[in-house]
Scaffold this motif. Structure first.
Motif, PDB file in Angstrom:
ATOM      1  N   ARG A 336       0.848  -1.203   0.000  1.00 10.34           N
ATOM      2  CA  ARG A 336       0.000   0.000   0.000  1.00 10.34           C
ATOM      3  C   ARG A 336       0.880   1.248   0.000  1.00 10.34           C
ATOM      4  NH1 ARG A 336      -5.005  -0.928   2.623  1.00 10.34           N
ATOM      5  NH2 ARG A 336      -5.858  -2.894   1.826  1.00 10.34           N
ATOM      6  N   GLU A 337       0.503   2.199  -0.852  1.00 11.36           N
ATOM      7  CA  GLU A 337       1.136   3.516  -0.811  1.00 11.36           C
ATOM      8  C   GLU A 337       0.372   4.375   0.186  1.00 11.36           C
ATOM      9  OE1 GLU A 337       1.350   5.249  -4.635  1.00 11.36           O
ATOM     10  OE2 GLU A 337       2.763   3.765  -5.433  1.00 11.36           O
ATOM     11  N   VAL A 338       1.092   4.991   1.117  1.00  4.25           N
ATOM     12  CA  VAL A 338       0.456   5.759   2.178  1.00  4.25           C
ATOM     13  C   VAL A 338       1.067   7.153   2.227  1.00  4.25           C
ATOM     14  CG1 VAL A 338      -0.046   3.699   3.531  1.00  4.25           C
ATOM     15  CG2 VAL A 338       2.076   4.957   3.934  1.00  4.25           C
ATOM     16  N   GLN A 339       0.364   8.026   2.914  1.00  8.64           N
ATOM     17  CA  GLN A 339       0.869   9.373   3.193  1.00  8.64           C
ATOM     18  C   GLN A 339       0.929   9.554   4.707  1.00  8.64           C
ATOM     19  OE1 GLN A 339      -1.457  12.340   1.187  1.00  8.64           O
ATOM     20  NE2 GLN A 339      -0.558  11.890  -0.816  1.00  8.64           N
ATOM     21  N   VAL A 340       2.089   9.948   5.186  1.00  2.74           N
ATOM     22  CA  VAL A 340       2.278  10.195   6.620  1.00  2.74           C
ATOM     23  C   VAL A 340       2.594  11.668   6.801  1.00  2.74           C
ATOM     24  CG1 VAL A 340       2.999   7.851   7.138  1.00  2.74           C
ATOM     25  CG2 VAL A 340       4.709   9.530   6.451  1.00  2.74           C
ATOM     26  N   SER A 341       2.153  12.233   7.928  1.00  2.00           N
ATOM     27  CA  SER A 341       2.363  13.660   8.155  1.00  2.00           C
ATOM     28  C   SER A 341       3.466  13.935   9.170  1.00  2.00           C
ATOM     29  CB  SER A 341       1.065  14.316   8.625  1.00  2.00           C
ATOM     30  OG  SER A 341       0.601  13.721   9.830  1.00  2.00           O
ATOM     31  N   ARG A 342       3.487  13.171  10.266  1.00  3.73           N
ATOM     32  CA  ARG A 342       4.452  13.430  11.321  1.00  3.73           C
ATOM     33  C   ARG A 342       4.580  12.216  12.220  1.00  3.73           C
ATOM     34  NH1 ARG A 342       2.001  18.425  13.724  1.00  3.73           N
ATOM     35  NH2 ARG A 342       1.040  18.563  11.674  1.00  3.73           N
ATOM     36  N   THR A 343       5.596  12.237  13.056  1.00  6.44           N
ATOM     37  CA  THR A 343       5.756  11.171  14.042  1.00  6.44           C
ATOM     38  C   THR A 343       5.166  11.630  15.369  1.00  6.44           C
ATOM     39  OG1 THR A 343       7.963  11.985  14.632  1.00  6.44           O
ATOM     40  CG2 THR A 343       7.827  10.238  12.975  1.00  6.44           C
ATOM     41  N   ILE A 344       4.529  10.708  16.039  1.00 15.57           N
ATOM     42  CA  ILE A 344       4.017  10.933  17.385  1.00 15.57           C
ATOM     43  C   ILE A 344       4.588   9.813  18.245  1.00 15.57           C
ATOM     44  CG2 ILE A 344       1.971  11.063  18.841  1.00 15.57           C
ATOM     45  CD1 ILE A 344       0.450  12.163  16.499  1.00 15.57           C
ATOM     46  N   GLY A 345       5.609  10.152  19.016  1.00 18.66           N
ATOM     47  CA  GLY A 345       6.324   9.116  19.752  1.00 18.66           C
ATOM     48  C   GLY A 345       7.101   8.242  18.787  1.00 18.66           C
ATOM     49  N   ASP A 346       6.865   6.917  18.830  1.00 18.97           N
ATOM     50  CA  ASP A 346       7.545   5.987  17.926  1.00 18.97           C
ATOM     51  C   ASP A 346       6.633   5.530  16.801  1.00 18.97           C
ATOM     52  OD1 ASP A 346       5.790   4.568  19.467  1.00 18.97           O
ATOM     53  OD2 ASP A 346       7.149   2.889  19.857  1.00 18.97           O
ATOM     54  N   LYS A 347       5.613   6.320  16.468  1.00 18.47           N
ATOM     55  CA  LYS A 347       4.649   5.926  15.446  1.00 18.47           C
ATOM     56  C   LYS A 347       4.447   7.051  14.441  1.00 18.47           C
ATOM     57  CE  LYS A 347       2.176   2.810  18.586  1.00 18.47           C
ATOM     58  NZ  LYS A 347       0.875   2.454  19.185  1.00 18.47           N
ATOM     59  N   TRP A 348       3.998   6.643  13.233  1.00 14.87           N
ATOM     60  CA  TRP A 348       3.660   7.589  12.180  1.00 14.87           C
ATOM     61  C   TRP A 348       2.165   7.885  12.222  1.00 14.87           C
ATOM     62  CZ3 TRP A 348       6.886  10.445   9.434  1.00 14.87           C
ATOM     63  CH2 TRP A 348       8.192   9.989   9.206  1.00 14.87           C
ATOM     64  N   LEU A 349       1.825   9.160  12.009  1.00 11.86           N
ATOM     65  CA  LEU A 349       0.427   9.549  11.881  1.00 11.86           C
ATOM     66  C   LEU A 349       0.045   9.422  10.413  1.00 11.86           C
ATOM     67  CD1 LEU A 349      -2.207  10.712  13.034  1.00 11.86           C
ATOM     68  CD2 LEU A 349      -1.254  13.000  12.651  1.00 11.86           C
ATOM     69  N   ILE A 350      -0.946   8.575  10.117  1.00  8.62           N
ATOM     70  CA  ILE A 350      -1.338   8.276   8.746  1.00  8.62           C
ATOM     71  C   ILE A 350      -2.356   9.305   8.262  1.00  8.62           C
ATOM     72  CG2 ILE A 350      -2.340   6.552   7.198  1.00  8.62           C
ATOM     73  CD1 ILE A 350       0.383   5.797   8.358  1.00  8.62           C
ATOM     74  N   GLU A 351      -2.094   9.865   7.077  1.00  9.05           N
ATOM     75  CA  GLU A 351      -3.029  10.799   6.460  1.00  9.05           C
ATOM     76  C   GLU A 351      -3.960  10.080   5.481  1.00  9.05           C
ATOM     77  OE1 GLU A 351      -3.510  13.931   7.185  1.00  9.05           O
ATOM     78  OE2 GLU A 351      -1.909  14.028   8.670  1.00  9.05           O
ATOM     79  N   SER A 352      -3.419   9.167   4.687  1.00  3.55           N
ATOM     80  CA  SER A 352      -4.230   8.429   3.722  1.00  3.55           C
ATOM     81  C   SER A 352      -3.500   7.153   3.334  1.00  3.55           C
ATOM     82  CB  SER A 352      -4.508   9.278   2.472  1.00  3.55           C
ATOM     83  OG  SER A 352      -3.294   9.598   1.803  1.00  3.55           O
ATOM     84  N   GLY A 353      -4.245   6.235   2.697  1.00  3.00           N
ATOM     85  CA  GLY A 353      -3.664   4.980   2.228  1.00  3.00           C
ATOM     86  C   GLY A 353      -4.001   3.782   3.086  1.00  3.00           C
ATOM     87  N   LEU A 354      -4.368   3.994   4.343  1.00  2.00           N
ATOM     88  CA  LEU A 354      -4.745   2.917   5.248  1.00  2.00           C
ATOM     89  C   LEU A 354      -6.057   3.269   5.915  1.00  2.00           C
ATOM     90  CD1 LEU A 354      -1.297   2.142   6.946  1.00  2.00           C
ATOM     91  CD2 LEU A 354      -2.421   0.812   5.156  1.00  2.00           C
ATOM     92  N   ALA A 355      -6.746   2.251   6.382  1.00  2.00           N
ATOM     93  CA  ALA A 355      -8.041   2.450   7.035  1.00  2.00           C
ATOM     94  C   ALA A 355      -8.089   1.628   8.310  1.00  2.00           C
ATOM     95  CB  ALA A 355      -9.183   2.050   6.104  1.00  2.00           C
ATOM     96  N   ALA A 356      -9.061   1.955   9.143  1.00  2.00           N
ATOM     97  CA  ALA A 356      -9.243   1.209  10.379  1.00  2.00           C
ATOM     98  C   ALA A 356      -9.524  -0.256  10.070  1.00  2.00           C
ATOM     99  CB  ALA A 356     -10.385   1.807  11.190  1.00  2.00           C
ATOM    100  N   GLY A 357      -8.888  -1.150  10.812  1.00  2.54           N
ATOM    101  CA  GLY A 357      -9.050  -2.586  10.594  1.00  2.54           C
ATOM    102  C   GLY A 357      -7.965  -3.202   9.732  1.00  2.54           C
ATOM    103  N   ASP A 358      -7.171  -2.382   9.029  1.00  2.00           N
ATOM    104  CA  ASP A 358      -6.078  -2.930   8.226  1.00  2.00           C
ATOM    105  C   ASP A 358      -5.031  -3.551   9.142  1.00  2.00           C
ATOM    106  OD1 ASP A 358      -7.231  -2.188   5.868  1.00  2.00           O
ATOM    107  OD2 ASP A 358      -6.030  -0.368   5.593  1.00  2.00           O
TER     108      ASP A 358
END
Length: 394
Positions: A336-358
């Motif tokens: 999947r191609e995704v768009q991330v905006s920033r890191t929050i702690g040790d995780k990426w904040l997803i803008e698009s490309g993934l959905a809940a339940g993936d």
């Protein structure tokens, strides 16, 4: 001799045939083992929406809450300095004493003139009353009565003028004792006893700064502001209200006190495309000094349905785009191609490309390719650690 050569050739050909059969048998056996190995073991994280506070770290400089430059309002020679450099001073506290002999003399002269005017007023008042009584019995002319009354009024005016002169010279005399206009910490003195100072000179004699609280001035690009407003308008971000601002010092440590956003400028600087923000911060220990470089972490709002992916689950393609491997409905790995905006702690904040339940694969990525069947274990499940170790062993 010929028969011996023929025999050696046939013997070599037979050996090659046996070797070929052996290699074919080994290849077939390896293919059967690979086909029978089953799907690759991977560890996944199932995405769940959660509220996340979106922050923005902005650079800034500190500035004093109040600044007062001490200048003389009269001319004179500095007779005495009445403060200690670098100390805390109170509003109205004397800072310098100028030689005020001339101003005291002028004030004394004004007081004497006022006393003289008051005596003249008393005499004119008595004269006017007597003339008024004589005028009633026609003992003096009406003209003499009016002249006496006019002299009385003139004496009253002289007293008023004398009183004003006393007040004026008193103010000038008071200006010879220079006091602090505000409470705060005073810096070094620019003059020493014996120096000549002039009224409203360009160079201040000293500077007083109030450091508690203190301002932190930061800048933000207008593009970020527009993006933030679009997110708020779309409902993907809820605007923060009165959220504290965290201050990071130049060495990276967190300042002990949190600030509060006081205001945002109403205009954008055309040269930089940014606008100013001002944060007010408590500074009781005076750790922050004017001009220090700091970073302000501002809460921009809350995203109520944010998706966070561990950094191990996001990769970069040769063009720099972000990608993630997920487990599709058929149990196979999918890119999947995704768009991330920033890191929050040790995780990426997803803008698009993934959905809940993936189900995003975070371990075992080196053993799989898109389209390959996988056996997924959830992060934190009892079998997830073993699966991860098994994938690493392969």
């Amino acid at each position: 001799m010929v028969s011996k050569r023929m025999f050696l050739r046939r013997l070599a050909a037979g050996a090659l045939a046996v070797s070929a059969l052996f290699l074919a048998a080994c290849k077939g056996q390896h293919g059967e083992q690979q086909a029978g190995g089953g799907p690759a073991e991977v560890t996944v994280v199932t995405l769940k929406p959660q509220p996340v506070t979106v922050t923005r770290e902005l650079p800034g400089r500190t500035s004093a809450f109040l600044v007062a430059e001490v200048r003389p309002q009269v001319n004179g020679i500095v007779k005495q300095r009445l403060f200690e450099e670098g100390a805390l001073v109170k509003a109205g506290q004397p800072l310098y004493q100028l030689d005020d002999a001339m101003y005291r003399a002028e004030n004394s002269n004004a007081k004497a003139t006022l006393a003289k005017a008051k005596a003249s007023l008393y005499s004119a008042q008595l004269n006017a009353k007597r003339t008024s009584e004589l005028a009633r019995i026609d003992a003096v002319s009406k003209q003499d009565d009016e002249a006496a009354t006019a002299a009385w009024r003139q004496a009253e005016a002289d007293v008023a003028a004398g009183q004003a002169q006393v007040e004026s010279t008193g103010v000038t005399l008071a200006f010879a004792r220079i006091v602090s206009p505000i409470s705060g910490r005073i810096g070094k003195s620019a003059v020493t006893p014996g120096a000549l100072v002039t009224a409203n000179q360009a160079e201040p004699m000293a500077r007083v700064q109030q450091l508690d609280p203190i301002f932190v001035d930061v800048t933000q690009s207008s593009g970020e502001l527009l993006a933030l407003r679009k997110q708020i308008a779309a409902g993907t971000l809820k605007e923060a209200d009165g959220t504290p601002v965290k201050i990071l010092l130049e060495d990276g440590s967190t300042y002990a006190h949190q600030g509060k956003l006081q205001f945002a400028d109403v205009s954008v600087d055309p040269t930089t495309g940014s606008f100013a923000l001002r944060v007010i911060v408590p500074n009781p220990e005076h750790v922050l000094l004017p001009g220090m470089y700091v970073r302000a972490v501002l809460d921009k709002g809350t995203s109520p349905q944010a998706l966070l992916v561990p950094q191990a689950g996001i990769s970069r393609d040769p063009k720099g785009g972000a990608t993630a491997m997920v487990v599709d409905k058929d149990g196979k790995a999918a890119l999947r191609e995704v768009q991330v905006s920033r890191t929050i702690g040790d995780k990426w904040l997803i803008e698009s490309g993934l959905a809940a339940g993936d189900k995003v694969i975070v371990e075992g990525l080196q053993m799989i390719q898109p389209g390959m069947p996988v056996h997924a274990s959830e992060t934190g499940a009892p079998g997830a650690a073993a699966a991860g170790h098994a994938a690493a062993a392969h």
